[in-house]
Design an enzyme around this catalytic site. Sequence first.
Site, PDB file in Angstrom:
ATOM      1  N   GLU A   1      34.491  32.556  45.387  1.00  0.00           N
ATOM      2  CA  GLU A   1      34.041  31.967  44.118  1.00  0.00           C
ATOM      3  C   GLU A   1      34.926  30.804  43.650  1.00  0.00           C
ATOM      4  O   GLU A   1      35.552  30.875  42.574  1.00  0.00           O
ATOM      5  CB  GLU A   1      33.984  33.045  43.027  1.00  0.00           C
ATOM      6  CG  GLU A   1      33.103  34.217  43.377  1.00  0.00           C
ATOM      7  CD  GLU A   1      32.908  35.207  42.221  1.00  0.00           C
ATOM      8  OE1 GLU A   1      33.631  35.105  41.221  1.00  0.00           O
ATOM      9  OE2 GLU A   1      32.021  36.074  42.323  1.00  0.00           O
TER      10      GLU A   1
ATOM     11  N   GLU B   1      28.929  40.243  47.409  1.00  0.00           N
ATOM     12  CA  GLU B   1      29.222  41.060  46.222  1.00  0.00           C
ATOM     13  C   GLU B   1      27.952  41.214  45.406  1.00  0.00           C
ATOM     14  O   GLU B   1      27.171  40.261  45.261  1.00  0.00           O
ATOM     15  CB  GLU B   1      30.262  40.409  45.288  1.00  0.00           C
ATOM     16  CG  GLU B   1      31.684  40.467  45.735  1.00  0.00           C
ATOM     17  CD  GLU B   1      32.661  39.831  44.736  1.00  0.00           C
ATOM     18  OE1 GLU B   1      32.410  39.916  43.512  1.00  0.00           O
ATOM     19  OE2 GLU B   1      33.662  39.267  45.188  1.00  0.00           O
TER      20      GLU B   1
HETATM   21  C1  BG6 Z   1      33.526  38.617  41.003  1.00  0.00           C
HETATM   22  C2  BG6 Z   1      34.911  38.528  41.573  1.00  0.00           C
HETATM   23  O1  BG6 Z   1      33.362  37.532  40.166  1.00  0.00           O
HETATM   24  O2  BG6 Z   1      33.192  39.649  40.185  1.00  0.00           O
HETATM   25  C3  BG6 Z   1      35.766  39.768  41.402  1.00  0.00           C
HETATM   26  O3  BG6 Z   1      34.925  38.118  42.911  1.00  0.00           O
HETATM   27  C4  BG6 Z   1      35.459  40.411  40.066  1.00  0.00           C
HETATM   28  O4  BG6 Z   1      37.092  39.420  41.560  1.00  0.00           O
HETATM   29  C5  BG6 Z   1      33.991  40.817  40.030  1.00  0.00           C
HETATM   30  O5  BG6 Z   1      36.294  41.492  39.786  1.00  0.00           O
HETATM   31  C6  BG6 Z   1      33.550  41.502  38.760  1.00  0.00           C
HETATM   32  O6  BG6 Z   1      33.788  40.733  37.640  1.00  0.00           O
HETATM   33  P1  BG6 Z   1      34.786  41.180  36.497  1.00  0.00           P
HETATM   34  O7  BG6 Z   1      35.087  39.943  35.743  1.00  0.00           O
HETATM   35  O8  BG6 Z   1      34.068  42.202  35.689  1.00  0.00           O
HETATM   36  O9  BG6 Z   1      35.990  41.749  37.174  1.00  0.00           O
END
Ligand code: BG6
Length: 464
Positions: free
Chosen positions: A168, A367
């Site tokens: 990202e 993800e």
């Molecule tokens: C993604 C990232 O944006 O989302 C992770 O690659 C992150 O590092 C995950 O933890 C979930 O988002 P957040 O902000 O709730 O941790």
Amino acid sequence: MKMDYQFPAGFWWGSAASGPQTEGVFEGDGKGASIWDYWYQQEPEKFFNRVGPEKTSQVYTRYQEDIQLMKETGHTTFRTSIQWSRLLPQGKGEVNQKAVDFYNAYIDELIANGIEPFMNLYHFDMPMALQEKGGWLNRETVDAYVAFAQTCFTLFGDRVKKWFTHNEPIVPVEGGYLYQFHYPNEINMKHAVQVGFHETLASAKAIKVYHEMNLGGEIGIILNLTPSYPRDENDPEDVKAAQIADAFFNRSFLDPAVKGTFPEELVTIVKELDMVPAMEADDLQTIRENTIDLLGINYYQPRRIMKKESPIDQAKSPMPDDYFDNYDMPNKKMNPYRGWEIYEKGIYDILTNTRENYGNIKCYISENGMGVEGEERFVNADGVIEDDYRIEFVSDHLKYVHQAIQEGTNCVGYHMWTCMDNWSWTNAYKNRYGFISVDLANDAKRTVKKSGRWFKEVSDNNGF
Ligand code: BG6
């Protein structure tokens, strides 16, 4: 057994995590500070319940136990990241042998248990020693990153066959230089453009090195693609605003990564603002010639956009938001804990876009997931969290992934965020994402959630 949704043979089932969110910091481990360690030291109150990056889930010492749980939850593949500040405590120069030993042992243990390790090289974790000299703003960081990448390929490339240059990369731009949720918390469009350019250049240069080393694997990038939907598809101004948002937040990295070029709309805006980044003569050629083999797609939420109706915030301008407004669509389905919209079809739209407009590049969902606060409410008599909402979330998205594959998209896997509950930056352990719970009050005890058992069946059956 006949599945309703059968996936292609060899489909990757697993999850994603990152070094800074899982490993922890241990006395004598030789790790240098990253911007997270530094920021937490300066302003611990900015982090939920004051939980900092040194705690996390202690994977540094507990990876063997965790890998057994990965097996129990059906992982065939798993992605994490090598922490730059662990391997090279000063960001360049001396290699930390304890880090080499740790990553070697972690990688070997994964492979010995039949789980293919995927390694990412940058997950928001700039070494503080480099940030002090400007971080991604400084051209020297690009060279330091390429040297770091080469060190990783040399040390681990005999066993790791899937590499990613960034996770990202738009997020450090947004968080650090536009919207203030990463250190150094600036609002500075000119810096944002330069940082983004250097990240792209660093990625292309690392890809070049990897390909030249002929290690027989693949290298890609992981992008959070947030499809931009106009409020009214029949209003040309809404449509144009959505296209500009798409150029800022998606195509800014997707186009150079896959096509080797930057989107026209963005180039025009950057020129109009007189913010063309500093570059050397052959940089654009380097970017053009060194594109990815494999695209990782992170998908959580869409972006709803309308034409700019609110006044431009003069205190912050120029900002991407000078060109559009976010549209608060009524009746959208929400994950109230994270405040993100749930729109399952978005994943299908992204995959269709890669097929139609990006040469059907080989890709996977790197993800997808749902962070929920207070999951202990759902613990049953056996101590297991019954997270049926997560099973529903994953299966509803997988149905759309399946449909895209049926239509010919070259999507080869699905990784959930995340394997076990981990530290989510300033949100720390507020929202839990894992297939496996981590009980912070009880020596970080791990327990597989209902969704983890369900995922094992999905993986074993290659469908559901
Ligand atoms: C993604 C990232 O944006 O989302 C992770 O690659 C992150 O590092 C995950 O933890 C979930 O988002 P957040 O902000 O709730 O941790």
